[in-house]
Design an enzyme around this catalytic site. Structure first.
Site, PDB file in Angstrom:
ATOM      1  N   ARG A 121       5.684 -92.216   4.008  1.00 59.64           N
ATOM      2  CA  ARG A 121       5.475 -91.587   2.690  1.00 59.64           C
ATOM      3  C   ARG A 121       6.444 -92.082   1.630  1.00 59.64           C
ATOM      4  NH1 ARG A 121       4.859 -87.475   6.243  1.00 59.64           N
ATOM      5  NH2 ARG A 121       2.703 -86.858   6.546  1.00 59.64           N
ATOM      6  N   LYS A 143       3.162-100.602 -10.542  1.00 64.86           N
ATOM      7  CA  LYS A 143       1.807-100.615  -9.965  1.00 64.86           C
ATOM      8  C   LYS A 143       1.849-101.466  -8.705  1.00 64.86           C
ATOM      9  CE  LYS A 143      -1.121-101.555 -13.531  1.00 64.86           C
ATOM     10  NZ  LYS A 143      -2.509-101.873 -13.919  1.00 64.86           N
ATOM     11  N   GLU A 185       0.579-114.388 -20.305  1.00 66.58           N
ATOM     12  CA  GLU A 185       1.007-112.983 -20.277  1.00 66.58           C
ATOM     13  C   GLU A 185       2.226-112.794 -21.191  1.00 66.58           C
ATOM     14  OE1 GLU A 185      -0.550-110.494 -18.790  1.00 66.58           O
ATOM     15  OE2 GLU A 185      -1.724-111.358 -17.156  1.00 66.58           O
ATOM     16  N   LYS A 227       7.625-104.322 -21.536  1.00 67.74           N
ATOM     17  CA  LYS A 227       6.795-103.662 -20.523  1.00 67.74           C
ATOM     18  C   LYS A 227       7.469-102.376 -20.059  1.00 67.74           C
ATOM     19  CE  LYS A 227       3.754-103.853 -16.692  1.00 67.74           C
ATOM     20  NZ  LYS A 227       3.083-104.539 -15.610  1.00 67.74           N
ATOM     21  N   GLU A 237      -0.595 -95.006 -16.891  1.00 69.99           N
ATOM     22  CA  GLU A 237      -1.666 -95.724 -17.558  1.00 69.99           C
ATOM     23  C   GLU A 237      -2.692 -94.841 -18.218  1.00 69.99           C
ATOM     24  OE1 GLU A 237      -4.111 -98.840 -15.437  1.00 69.99           O
ATOM     25  OE2 GLU A 237      -2.596 -99.982 -16.484  1.00 69.99           O
ATOM     26  N   ARG A 241      -0.417 -97.426 -22.336  1.00 70.74           N
ATOM     27  CA  ARG A 241      -0.342 -98.538 -21.409  1.00 70.74           C
ATOM     28  C   ARG A 241      -1.575 -99.437 -21.495  1.00 70.74           C
ATOM     29  NH1 ARG A 241       2.586 -98.206 -15.460  1.00 70.74           N
ATOM     30  NH2 ARG A 241       2.133-100.343 -14.889  1.00 70.74           N
ATOM     31  N   ASN A 245      -3.554-104.278 -21.644  1.00 73.61           N
ATOM     32  CA  ASN A 245      -4.794-104.925 -21.215  1.00 73.61           C
ATOM     33  C   ASN A 245      -5.390-105.840 -22.277  1.00 73.61           C
ATOM     34  OD1 ASN A 245      -4.937-104.035 -18.643  1.00 73.61           O
ATOM     35  ND2 ASN A 245      -5.996-102.143 -19.178  1.00 73.61           N
ATOM     36  N   HIS A 248      -7.603-108.681 -21.387  1.00 74.02           N
ATOM     37  CA  HIS A 248      -7.962-108.501 -19.980  1.00 74.02           C
ATOM     38  C   HIS A 248      -9.406-108.055 -19.769  1.00 74.02           C
ATOM     39  CE1 HIS A 248      -3.779-109.153 -19.268  1.00 74.02           C
ATOM     40  NE2 HIS A 248      -3.899-108.998 -17.972  1.00 74.02           N
ATOM     41  N   HIS A 252     -10.993-110.320 -17.203  1.00 76.58           N
ATOM     42  CA  HIS A 252     -11.509-109.891 -15.894  1.00 76.58           C
ATOM     43  C   HIS A 252     -12.968-110.303 -15.717  1.00 76.58           C
ATOM     44  CE1 HIS A 252      -8.287-106.529 -15.586  1.00 76.58           C
ATOM     45  NE2 HIS A 252      -7.874-107.656 -15.027  1.00 76.58           N
ATOM     46  N   HIS A 265      -5.437-116.057 -12.969  1.00 78.54           N
ATOM     47  CA  HIS A 265      -5.502-114.836 -13.770  1.00 78.54           C
ATOM     48  C   HIS A 265      -5.016-115.076 -15.211  1.00 78.54           C
ATOM     49  CE1 HIS A 265      -5.184-110.661 -14.918  1.00 78.54           C
ATOM     50  NE2 HIS A 265      -3.917-110.871 -15.244  1.00 78.54           N
TER      51      HIS A 265
HETATM   52  N1  LIG Z   1       1.231-104.834 -10.186  1.00 76.23           N
HETATM   53  C1  LIG Z   1       0.947-105.255 -11.380  1.00 76.23           C
HETATM   54  O1  LIG Z   1       1.212-104.584 -12.392  1.00 76.23           O
HETATM   55  C2  LIG Z   1       0.321-106.599 -11.536  1.00 76.23           C
HETATM   56  C3  LIG Z   1       0.240-107.178 -12.806  1.00 76.23           C
HETATM   57  C4  LIG Z   1      -0.300-108.461 -12.910  1.00 76.23           C
HETATM   58  C5  LIG Z   1      -0.729-109.127 -11.773  1.00 76.23           C
HETATM   59  N2  LIG Z   1      -0.638-108.532 -10.552  1.00 76.23           N
HETATM   60  C6  LIG Z   1      -1.076-109.221  -9.337  1.00 76.23           C
HETATM   61  O2  LIG Z   1      -0.272-110.390  -9.170  1.00 76.23           O
HETATM   62  C7  LIG Z   1      -1.009-111.330  -8.388  1.00 76.23           C
HETATM   63  C8  LIG Z   1      -0.819-112.707  -8.965  1.00 76.23           C
HETATM   64  O3  LIG Z   1       0.547-113.044  -8.923  1.00 76.23           O
HETATM   65  P1  LIG Z   1       1.055-114.556  -8.938  1.00 76.23           P
HETATM   66  O4  LIG Z   1       0.379-115.274 -10.034  1.00 76.23           O
HETATM   67  O5  LIG Z   1       2.519-114.493  -8.896  1.00 76.23           O
HETATM   68  O6  LIG Z   1       0.406-115.142  -7.600  1.00 76.23           O
HETATM   69  P2  LIG Z   1       1.008-115.452  -6.138  1.00 76.23           P
HETATM   70  O7  LIG Z   1       1.882-114.370  -5.692  1.00 76.23           O
HETATM   71  O8  LIG Z   1      -0.136-115.797  -5.286  1.00 76.23           O
HETATM   72  O9  LIG Z   1       1.886-116.764  -6.413  1.00 76.23           O
HETATM   73  C9  LIG Z   1       1.250-117.968  -6.791  1.00 76.23           C
HETATM   74  C10 LIG Z   1       1.652-119.120  -5.859  1.00 76.23           C
HETATM   75  O10 LIG Z   1       2.983-119.534  -6.128  1.00 76.23           O
HETATM   76  C11 LIG Z   1       3.747-119.574  -4.925  1.00 76.23           C
HETATM   77  N3  LIG Z   1       5.117-119.321  -5.341  1.00 76.23           N
HETATM   78  C12 LIG Z   1       5.689-118.137  -5.636  1.00 76.23           C
HETATM   79  N4  LIG Z   1       6.915-118.334  -6.134  1.00 76.23           N
HETATM   80  C13 LIG Z   1       7.140-119.662  -6.138  1.00 76.23           C
HETATM   81  C14 LIG Z   1       8.219-120.475  -6.564  1.00 76.23           C
HETATM   82  N5  LIG Z   1       9.308-119.954  -7.132  1.00 76.23           N
HETATM   83  N6  LIG Z   1       8.111-121.805  -6.407  1.00 76.23           N
HETATM   84  C15 LIG Z   1       6.977-122.363  -5.891  1.00 76.23           C
HETATM   85  N7  LIG Z   1       5.909-121.649  -5.508  1.00 76.23           N
HETATM   86  C16 LIG Z   1       5.995-120.304  -5.638  1.00 76.23           C
HETATM   87  C17 LIG Z   1       3.103-118.545  -4.059  1.00 76.23           C
HETATM   88  O11 LIG Z   1       3.411-118.771  -2.694  1.00 76.23           O
HETATM   89  C18 LIG Z   1       1.634-118.751  -4.391  1.00 76.23           C
HETATM   90  O12 LIG Z   1       1.126-119.819  -3.651  1.00 76.23           O
HETATM   91  C19 LIG Z   1      -2.445-110.855  -8.376  1.00 76.23           C
HETATM   92  O13 LIG Z   1      -2.744-110.350  -7.103  1.00 76.23           O
HETATM   93  C20 LIG Z   1      -2.481-109.734  -9.408  1.00 76.23           C
HETATM   94  O14 LIG Z   1      -3.421-108.739  -9.106  1.00 76.23           O
HETATM   95  C21 LIG Z   1      -0.120-107.289 -10.420  1.00 76.23           C
HETATM   96 ZN   LIG Z   2      -2.609-109.728 -16.448  1.00 80.18          ZN
END
Ligand SMILES: NC(=O)c1ccc[n+]([C@@H]2O[C@H](COP(=O)([O-])OP(=O)(O)OC[C@H]3O[C@@H](n4cnc5c(N)ncnc54)[C@H](O)[C@@H]3O)[C@@H](O)[C@H]2O)c1
Ligand SMILES: [Zn+2]
Length: 363
Positions: A121, A143, A185, A227, A237, A241, A245, A248, A252, A265
Protein backbone atom coordinates in the site's frame (compact mmCIF):
# COMPACT_ATOMS: atom_id res chain seq x y z
CA UNK A 1 22.97 22.68 -8.73
CA UNK A 2 19.41 24.02 -8.71
CA UNK A 3 16.73 22.94 -6.26
CA UNK A 4 13.03 23.13 -7.03
CA UNK A 5 10.55 22.41 -4.25
CA UNK A 6 7.25 20.76 -5.00
CA UNK A 7 4.86 22.12 -2.38
CA UNK A 8 2.37 19.50 -1.26
CA UNK A 9 2.02 20.08 2.49
CA UNK A 10 3.52 17.13 4.37
CA UNK A 11 4.37 15.39 1.08
CA UNK A 12 6.54 18.21 -0.29
CA UNK A 13 9.75 17.13 -1.96
CA UNK A 14 12.80 18.46 -3.75
CA UNK A 15 13.87 18.18 -7.35
CA UNK A 16 17.65 18.51 -7.60
CA UNK A 17 19.00 19.48 -11.01
CA UNK A 18 22.62 19.77 -12.09
CA UNK A 19 25.73 17.99 -13.28
CA UNK A 20 27.41 15.31 -11.17
CA UNK A 21 24.17 14.56 -9.33
CA UNK A 22 24.44 10.77 -9.73
CA UNK A 23 27.67 10.74 -7.75
CA UNK A 24 25.91 12.50 -4.89
CA UNK A 25 22.73 10.42 -4.72
CA UNK A 26 23.85 8.50 -1.58
CA UNK A 27 24.53 11.83 0.15
CA UNK A 28 21.13 13.26 -0.84
CA UNK A 29 19.38 10.12 0.37
CA UNK A 30 21.25 10.12 3.69
CA UNK A 31 20.40 13.80 4.25
CA UNK A 32 16.74 12.94 3.90
CA UNK A 33 16.91 10.00 6.29
CA UNK A 34 16.21 7.47 3.53
CA UNK A 35 15.80 3.83 4.48
CA UNK A 36 18.87 1.62 4.17
CA UNK A 37 17.12 -1.06 2.11
CA UNK A 38 16.87 0.13 -1.49
CA UNK A 39 15.66 -1.49 -4.69
CA UNK A 40 16.99 0.13 -7.85
CA UNK A 41 14.56 -0.39 -10.74
CA UNK A 42 16.07 0.22 -14.17
CA UNK A 43 16.11 -1.25 -17.64
CA UNK A 44 19.07 -3.22 -18.92
CA UNK A 45 20.29 -0.41 -21.20
CA UNK A 46 20.19 2.42 -18.65
CA UNK A 47 21.54 0.14 -15.92
CA UNK A 48 24.63 -0.54 -18.00
CA UNK A 49 25.10 3.18 -18.68
CA UNK A 50 24.49 4.59 -15.18
CA UNK A 51 22.97 1.99 -12.86
CA UNK A 52 25.97 -0.19 -12.16
CA UNK A 53 28.05 2.75 -10.96
CA UNK A 54 25.13 4.11 -8.92
CA UNK A 55 24.60 0.73 -7.25
CA UNK A 56 28.28 0.53 -6.30
CA UNK A 57 28.15 4.01 -4.81
CA UNK A 58 25.06 3.16 -2.80
CA UNK A 59 26.68 -0.02 -1.48
CA UNK A 60 29.88 1.84 -0.56
CA UNK A 61 27.81 4.39 1.32
CA UNK A 62 26.33 1.60 3.45
CA UNK A 63 22.97 1.17 1.71
CA UNK A 64 21.67 -2.33 1.24
CA UNK A 65 20.94 -1.90 -2.47
CA UNK A 66 19.77 -4.44 -5.05
CA UNK A 67 18.94 -3.91 -8.72
CA UNK A 68 15.71 -5.01 -10.39
CA UNK A 69 16.08 -5.00 -14.15
CA UNK A 70 13.15 -4.67 -16.52
CA UNK A 71 13.17 -5.00 -20.31
CA UNK A 72 13.48 -1.78 -22.32
CA UNK A 73 10.52 -0.30 -24.15
CA UNK A 74 6.98 1.02 -23.90
CA UNK A 75 5.58 -2.42 -24.77
CA UNK A 76 6.79 -3.66 -21.39
CA UNK A 77 5.00 -0.90 -19.49
CA UNK A 78 2.31 -3.29 -18.35
CA UNK A 79 0.99 -5.24 -15.39
CA UNK A 80 3.17 -8.24 -16.25
CA UNK A 81 6.31 -6.20 -15.60
CA UNK A 82 4.75 -4.83 -12.41
CA UNK A 83 3.92 -8.38 -11.28
CA UNK A 84 7.51 -9.50 -11.97
CA UNK A 85 8.83 -6.67 -9.81
CA UNK A 86 6.41 -7.51 -6.96
CA UNK A 87 7.53 -11.15 -7.13
CA UNK A 88 11.16 -10.16 -6.91
CA UNK A 89 10.50 -7.75 -4.02
CA UNK A 90 8.61 -10.40 -2.08
CA UNK A 91 11.27 -13.04 -2.74
CA UNK A 92 13.90 -10.63 -1.46
CA UNK A 93 11.90 -10.00 1.70
CA UNK A 94 11.14 -6.37 0.88
CA UNK A 95 8.66 -4.75 3.24
CA UNK A 96 7.35 -1.35 4.26
CA UNK A 97 10.84 -0.43 5.43
CA UNK A 98 12.25 -0.66 1.91
CA UNK A 99 12.40 2.10 -0.69
CA UNK A 100 12.47 2.07 -4.41
CA UNK A 101 14.65 4.09 -6.77
CA UNK A 102 13.54 4.38 -10.41
CA UNK A 103 16.44 5.10 -12.77
CA UNK A 104 15.57 5.64 -16.43
CA UNK A 105 13.15 7.30 -18.82
CA UNK A 106 9.44 7.85 -18.41
CA UNK A 107 8.65 4.18 -18.86
CA UNK A 108 10.82 3.13 -15.93
CA UNK A 109 9.59 6.07 -13.83
CA UNK A 110 5.94 5.28 -14.47
CA UNK A 111 6.40 1.57 -13.68
CA UNK A 112 8.64 2.16 -10.66
CA UNK A 113 6.27 4.80 -9.29
CA UNK A 114 3.28 2.51 -9.69
CA UNK A 115 5.04 -0.36 -7.91
CA UNK A 116 6.00 2.04 -5.10
CA UNK A 117 2.41 3.29 -4.88
CA UNK A 118 0.95 -0.18 -4.54
CA UNK A 119 3.51 -2.48 -2.92
CA UNK A 120 2.45 -2.85 0.73
CA UNK A 121 0.00 0.00 0.00
CA UNK A 122 2.83 2.38 -0.68
CA UNK A 123 6.56 2.59 -0.02
CA UNK A 124 8.81 5.65 -0.46
CA UNK A 125 10.49 6.15 -3.82
CA UNK A 126 12.99 8.34 -5.61
CA UNK A 127 12.90 9.27 -9.28
CA UNK A 128 16.15 9.57 -11.24
CA UNK A 129 14.92 10.48 -14.73
CA UNK A 130 17.45 10.04 -17.53
CA UNK A 131 15.58 11.22 -20.64
CA UNK A 132 14.71 14.86 -21.27
CA UNK A 133 11.02 13.99 -21.39
CA UNK A 134 11.21 12.31 -18.00
CA UNK A 135 13.26 15.18 -16.53
CA UNK A 136 10.83 17.91 -17.53
CA UNK A 137 7.58 16.02 -17.42
CA UNK A 138 6.95 12.48 -16.28
CA UNK A 139 9.07 12.45 -13.10
CA UNK A 140 7.32 15.54 -11.73
CA UNK A 141 3.70 15.59 -10.66
CA UNK A 142 3.19 12.14 -9.20
CA UNK A 143 1.32 10.43 -12.03
CA UNK A 144 2.36 6.78 -12.15
CA UNK A 145 0.99 3.83 -14.05
CA UNK A 146 1.08 1.30 -16.84
CA UNK A 147 -0.72 0.51 -20.07
CA UNK A 148 -3.51 -2.01 -20.58
CA UNK A 149 -3.85 -3.91 -23.84
CA UNK A 150 -6.94 -1.76 -24.50
CA UNK A 151 -5.28 1.59 -23.97
CA UNK A 152 -2.35 3.63 -22.75
CA UNK A 153 -1.90 4.61 -19.10
CA UNK A 154 -5.27 3.19 -18.09
CA UNK A 155 -4.02 1.67 -14.83
CA UNK A 156 -2.33 3.99 -12.38
CA UNK A 157 -2.18 6.03 -9.23
CA UNK A 158 -1.28 9.53 -8.12
CA UNK A 159 1.72 8.95 -5.89
CA UNK A 160 4.42 11.50 -5.13
CA UNK A 161 8.10 10.62 -4.90
CA UNK A 162 10.24 11.67 -1.92
CA UNK A 163 12.97 13.11 -4.10
CA UNK A 164 13.74 13.64 -7.79
CA UNK A 165 17.38 13.75 -8.93
CA UNK A 166 18.07 15.11 -12.42
CA UNK A 167 21.64 14.59 -13.57
CA UNK A 168 22.27 16.63 -16.72
CA UNK A 169 25.25 14.42 -17.58
CA UNK A 170 22.85 11.63 -18.50
CA UNK A 171 21.61 13.69 -21.46
CA UNK A 172 24.94 13.15 -23.23
CA UNK A 173 24.08 9.56 -24.17
CA UNK A 174 20.47 10.23 -25.16
CA UNK A 175 19.83 9.55 -28.88
CA UNK A 176 19.12 12.76 -30.86
CA UNK A 177 15.56 11.78 -31.62
CA UNK A 178 14.67 11.21 -27.95
CA UNK A 179 16.30 14.51 -27.03
CA UNK A 180 14.42 16.39 -29.73
CA UNK A 181 11.20 14.73 -28.70
CA UNK A 182 11.64 16.07 -25.14
CA UNK A 183 12.13 19.60 -26.48
CA UNK A 184 8.51 19.76 -27.66
CA UNK A 185 7.37 19.27 -24.07
CA UNK A 186 9.85 21.96 -23.01
CA UNK A 187 8.54 24.61 -25.40
CA UNK A 188 5.01 23.71 -24.31
CA UNK A 189 5.64 25.20 -20.86
CA UNK A 190 6.60 28.56 -22.35
CA UNK A 191 3.58 28.57 -24.61
CA UNK A 192 1.05 27.78 -21.89
CA UNK A 193 2.31 29.75 -18.91
CA UNK A 194 5.56 31.64 -19.36
CA UNK A 195 6.16 34.08 -22.18
CA UNK A 196 9.61 35.00 -20.92
CA UNK A 197 10.62 31.35 -20.95
CA UNK A 198 9.38 31.01 -24.52
CA UNK A 199 11.52 34.03 -25.51
CA UNK A 200 14.52 32.42 -23.81
CA UNK A 201 13.88 29.09 -25.52
CA UNK A 202 13.51 30.74 -28.90
CA UNK A 203 16.69 32.81 -28.64
CA UNK A 204 18.82 30.01 -27.16
CA UNK A 205 17.54 27.16 -29.30
CA UNK A 206 20.93 26.41 -30.86
CA UNK A 207 22.66 26.09 -27.44
CA UNK A 208 19.74 24.00 -26.23
CA UNK A 209 20.07 21.67 -29.22
CA UNK A 210 23.76 21.32 -28.41
CA UNK A 211 22.77 20.38 -24.84
CA UNK A 212 25.03 23.04 -23.25
CA UNK A 213 24.85 22.09 -19.54
CA UNK A 214 24.35 25.61 -18.08
CA UNK A 215 21.58 26.30 -20.56
CA UNK A 216 19.97 22.90 -19.95
CA UNK A 217 20.12 23.45 -16.19
CA UNK A 218 18.14 26.67 -16.60
CA UNK A 219 15.70 25.14 -19.07
CA UNK A 220 14.99 21.97 -17.10
CA UNK A 221 14.67 23.72 -13.76
CA UNK A 222 12.21 26.23 -15.21
CA UNK A 223 10.09 23.39 -16.63
CA UNK A 224 10.16 21.60 -13.27
CA UNK A 225 9.19 24.82 -11.45
CA UNK A 226 6.29 25.37 -13.79
CA UNK A 227 5.06 21.79 -13.65
CA UNK A 228 5.51 21.80 -9.86
CA UNK A 229 3.44 24.99 -9.55
CA UNK A 230 0.65 23.64 -11.69
CA UNK A 231 0.56 20.24 -9.99
CA UNK A 232 0.78 21.63 -6.44
CA UNK A 233 -2.21 23.79 -7.21
CA UNK A 234 -4.10 20.92 -8.80
CA UNK A 235 -2.61 17.57 -7.82
CA UNK A 236 -5.41 15.41 -9.15
CA UNK A 237 -5.83 16.92 -12.56
CA UNK A 238 -8.98 18.93 -12.38
CA UNK A 239 -9.07 22.22 -14.29
CA UNK A 240 -5.71 23.91 -13.98
CA UNK A 241 -3.66 20.82 -14.70
CA UNK A 242 -5.54 20.47 -17.96
CA UNK A 243 -3.45 23.20 -19.53
CA UNK A 244 -0.51 20.78 -19.46
CA UNK A 245 -2.41 18.93 -22.15
CA UNK A 246 -1.75 21.68 -24.68
CA UNK A 247 -1.03 19.94 -27.99
CA UNK A 248 -1.99 16.59 -26.48
CA UNK A 249 -5.58 16.23 -27.72
CA UNK A 250 -4.39 16.28 -31.32
CA UNK A 251 -1.15 14.60 -30.31
CA UNK A 252 -2.83 11.56 -28.76
CA UNK A 253 -5.14 11.22 -31.75
CA UNK A 254 -2.15 11.29 -34.10
CA UNK A 255 -0.28 8.74 -32.01
CA UNK A 256 -3.28 6.45 -32.11
CA UNK A 257 -3.85 7.00 -35.84
CA UNK A 258 -0.17 6.28 -36.52
CA UNK A 259 -0.60 3.21 -34.29
CA UNK A 260 2.31 4.47 -32.17
CA UNK A 261 4.62 3.18 -34.86
CA UNK A 262 6.60 6.00 -36.37
CA UNK A 263 5.90 8.83 -33.96
CA UNK A 264 7.45 9.41 -30.57
CA UNK A 265 5.18 11.02 -27.99
CA UNK A 266 6.98 14.37 -28.09
CA UNK A 267 6.84 14.44 -31.89
CA UNK A 268 3.09 13.87 -31.80
CA UNK A 269 2.85 16.72 -29.30
CA UNK A 270 4.92 18.87 -31.69
CA UNK A 271 2.30 18.33 -34.39
CA UNK A 272 -0.46 18.72 -31.81
CA UNK A 273 0.85 22.12 -30.74
CA UNK A 274 0.97 23.27 -34.36
CA UNK A 275 -2.65 22.18 -34.73
CA UNK A 276 -3.68 23.90 -31.50
CA UNK A 277 -1.91 27.08 -32.63
CA UNK A 278 -3.74 27.05 -35.98
CA UNK A 279 -6.98 26.50 -34.13
CA UNK A 280 -6.22 29.40 -31.77
CA UNK A 281 -5.63 31.57 -34.86
CA UNK A 282 -8.88 30.41 -36.46
CA UNK A 283 -10.82 31.31 -33.35
CA UNK A 284 -9.25 34.77 -33.43
CA UNK A 285 -7.43 34.23 -30.13
CA UNK A 286 -4.01 35.14 -31.53
CA UNK A 287 -2.86 37.21 -34.50
CA UNK A 288 -1.16 35.81 -37.59
CA UNK A 289 2.32 37.05 -36.59
CA UNK A 290 2.09 35.25 -33.25
CA UNK A 291 0.86 32.04 -34.87
CA UNK A 292 3.70 32.18 -37.42
CA UNK A 293 6.27 32.81 -34.71
CA UNK A 294 5.11 29.82 -32.63
CA UNK A 295 4.92 27.44 -35.57
CA UNK A 296 8.31 28.56 -36.86
CA UNK A 297 9.86 27.90 -33.44
CA UNK A 298 8.32 24.41 -33.31
CA UNK A 299 9.69 23.58 -36.77
CA UNK A 300 13.12 24.92 -35.79
CA UNK A 301 13.38 22.31 -33.02
CA UNK A 302 14.01 19.71 -35.71
CA UNK A 303 12.49 17.70 -38.50
CA UNK A 304 9.22 16.01 -37.57
CA UNK A 305 8.73 12.56 -39.09
CA UNK A 306 6.24 12.40 -41.95
CA UNK A 307 2.77 11.26 -41.01
CA UNK A 308 2.07 8.80 -43.76
CA UNK A 309 -1.18 6.93 -44.23
CA UNK A 310 -2.96 9.36 -41.98
CA UNK A 311 -6.57 8.46 -41.47
CA UNK A 312 -9.08 11.01 -40.21
CA UNK A 313 -11.37 8.21 -39.09
CA UNK A 314 -8.76 6.65 -36.82
CA UNK A 315 -7.85 10.03 -35.36
CA UNK A 316 -11.47 11.01 -34.75
CA UNK A 317 -12.13 7.62 -33.19
CA UNK A 318 -9.23 8.13 -30.81
CA UNK A 319 -10.62 11.55 -29.93
CA UNK A 320 -14.04 10.16 -29.23
CA UNK A 321 -12.48 7.60 -26.87
CA UNK A 322 -10.75 10.50 -25.09
CA UNK A 323 -14.07 12.27 -25.03
CA UNK A 324 -15.82 9.40 -23.26
CA UNK A 325 -13.05 9.33 -20.72
CA UNK A 326 -13.42 13.06 -20.08
CA UNK A 327 -17.18 12.98 -19.71
CA UNK A 328 -18.57 13.53 -23.17
CA UNK A 329 -16.84 16.67 -24.25
CA UNK A 330 -13.30 17.26 -25.44
CA UNK A 331 -11.42 20.06 -23.81
CA UNK A 332 -9.09 21.78 -26.24
CA UNK A 333 -6.37 23.89 -24.78
CA UNK A 334 -5.99 26.93 -27.02
CA UNK A 335 -3.65 29.89 -26.71
CA UNK A 336 -4.84 33.41 -26.03
CA UNK A 337 -1.32 34.66 -26.54
CA UNK A 338 2.12 33.29 -25.72
CA UNK A 339 1.95 32.18 -22.09
CA UNK A 340 -1.83 32.33 -21.82
CA UNK A 341 -4.43 29.66 -22.45
CA UNK A 342 -8.13 29.20 -22.88
CA UNK A 343 -10.02 25.89 -22.64
CA UNK A 344 -12.72 25.35 -25.26
CA UNK A 345 -15.02 22.43 -25.74
CA UNK A 346 -16.95 23.73 -28.76
CA UNK A 347 -14.69 22.56 -31.57
CA UNK A 348 -16.46 20.74 -34.41
CA UNK A 349 -15.23 17.71 -36.30
CA UNK A 350 -15.11 19.63 -39.62
CA UNK A 351 -12.75 22.16 -38.06
CA UNK A 352 -10.48 19.40 -36.83
CA UNK A 353 -10.39 17.71 -40.22
CA UNK A 354 -9.60 21.00 -41.95
CA UNK A 355 -6.71 21.66 -39.58
CA UNK A 356 -5.34 18.16 -39.98
CA UNK A 357 -5.42 18.57 -43.73
CA UNK A 358 -3.47 21.80 -43.48
CA UNK A 359 -0.77 20.18 -41.38
CA UNK A 360 -0.44 17.04 -43.44
CA UNK A 361 -0.44 18.90 -46.76
CA UNK A 362 2.21 21.39 -45.62
CA UNK A 363 4.71 18.61 -44.87
N1 LIG B 1 3.75 10.21 -15.52
C1 LIG B 1 3.63 11.24 -16.30
O1 LIG B 1 3.18 12.32 -15.89
C2 LIG B 1 4.07 11.12 -17.72
C3 LIG B 1 4.19 12.27 -18.51
C4 LIG B 1 4.66 12.13 -19.81
C5 LIG B 1 5.02 10.88 -20.29
N2 LIG B 1 4.89 9.78 -19.50
C6 LIG B 1 5.27 8.45 -19.98
O2 LIG B 1 6.66 8.46 -20.28
C7 LIG B 1 6.92 7.44 -21.24
C8 LIG B 1 7.90 7.96 -22.26
O3 LIG B 1 9.10 8.31 -21.63
P1 LIG B 1 10.49 8.38 -22.40
O4 LIG B 1 10.31 9.18 -23.63
O5 LIG B 1 11.49 8.78 -21.41
O6 LIG B 1 10.67 6.88 -22.92
P2 LIG B 1 11.57 5.65 -22.40
O7 LIG B 1 11.53 5.55 -20.94
O8 LIG B 1 11.14 4.47 -23.17
O9 LIG B 1 13.04 6.09 -22.86
C9 LIG B 1 13.34 6.19 -24.24
C10 LIG B 1 14.58 5.35 -24.59
O10 LIG B 1 15.76 5.98 -24.10
C11 LIG B 1 16.54 5.06 -23.35
N3 LIG B 1 17.26 5.88 -22.39
C12 LIG B 1 16.81 6.40 -21.23
N4 LIG B 1 17.72 7.23 -20.71
C13 LIG B 1 18.79 7.22 -21.54
C14 LIG B 1 20.03 7.89 -21.54
N5 LIG B 1 20.35 8.79 -20.61
N6 LIG B 1 20.89 7.63 -22.54
C15 LIG B 1 20.56 6.77 -23.55
N7 LIG B 1 19.39 6.13 -23.62
C16 LIG B 1 18.50 6.36 -22.61
C17 LIG B 1 15.53 4.10 -22.80
O11 LIG B 1 16.15 2.88 -22.43
C18 LIG B 1 14.58 3.97 -23.97
O12 LIG B 1 15.08 3.05 -24.89
C19 LIG B 1 5.58 7.03 -21.81
O13 LIG B 1 5.25 5.76 -21.32
C20 LIG B 1 4.61 8.07 -21.27
O14 LIG B 1 3.32 7.56 -21.08
C21 LIG B 1 4.43 9.88 -18.23
ZN1 LIG C 1 3.26 14.74 -23.08
Amino acid sequence: MKKVQVELAHRSYDILIGTGILERVPEFLAERGARRRLFLVSNTHVFRLYGEALLQRLLSAGFEATQILIPDGEKHKNLQTVENIYTYLIAQGADRCSSLVALGGGVTGDIGGFVAATFHRGIPYVQIPTTLLAQVDSSVGGKTGVNHSLGKNLIGAFYQPNLVCVDLDTLASLPPRDFQSGLYEVVKYGLIVDREFFDYFESNLEAIKQRVPEVMERVISRCCELKAEVTSADEREKDLRRILNFGHTFGHALEAAAKYENLLHGEAVGYGMIAATLLSREKGNIDQATADRIIDCIYRIGVLPRIDHFSHEAALQAMSRDKKRQGDCIHFVLLKGIGETEIRSDIHEETLIRIWDRITSER
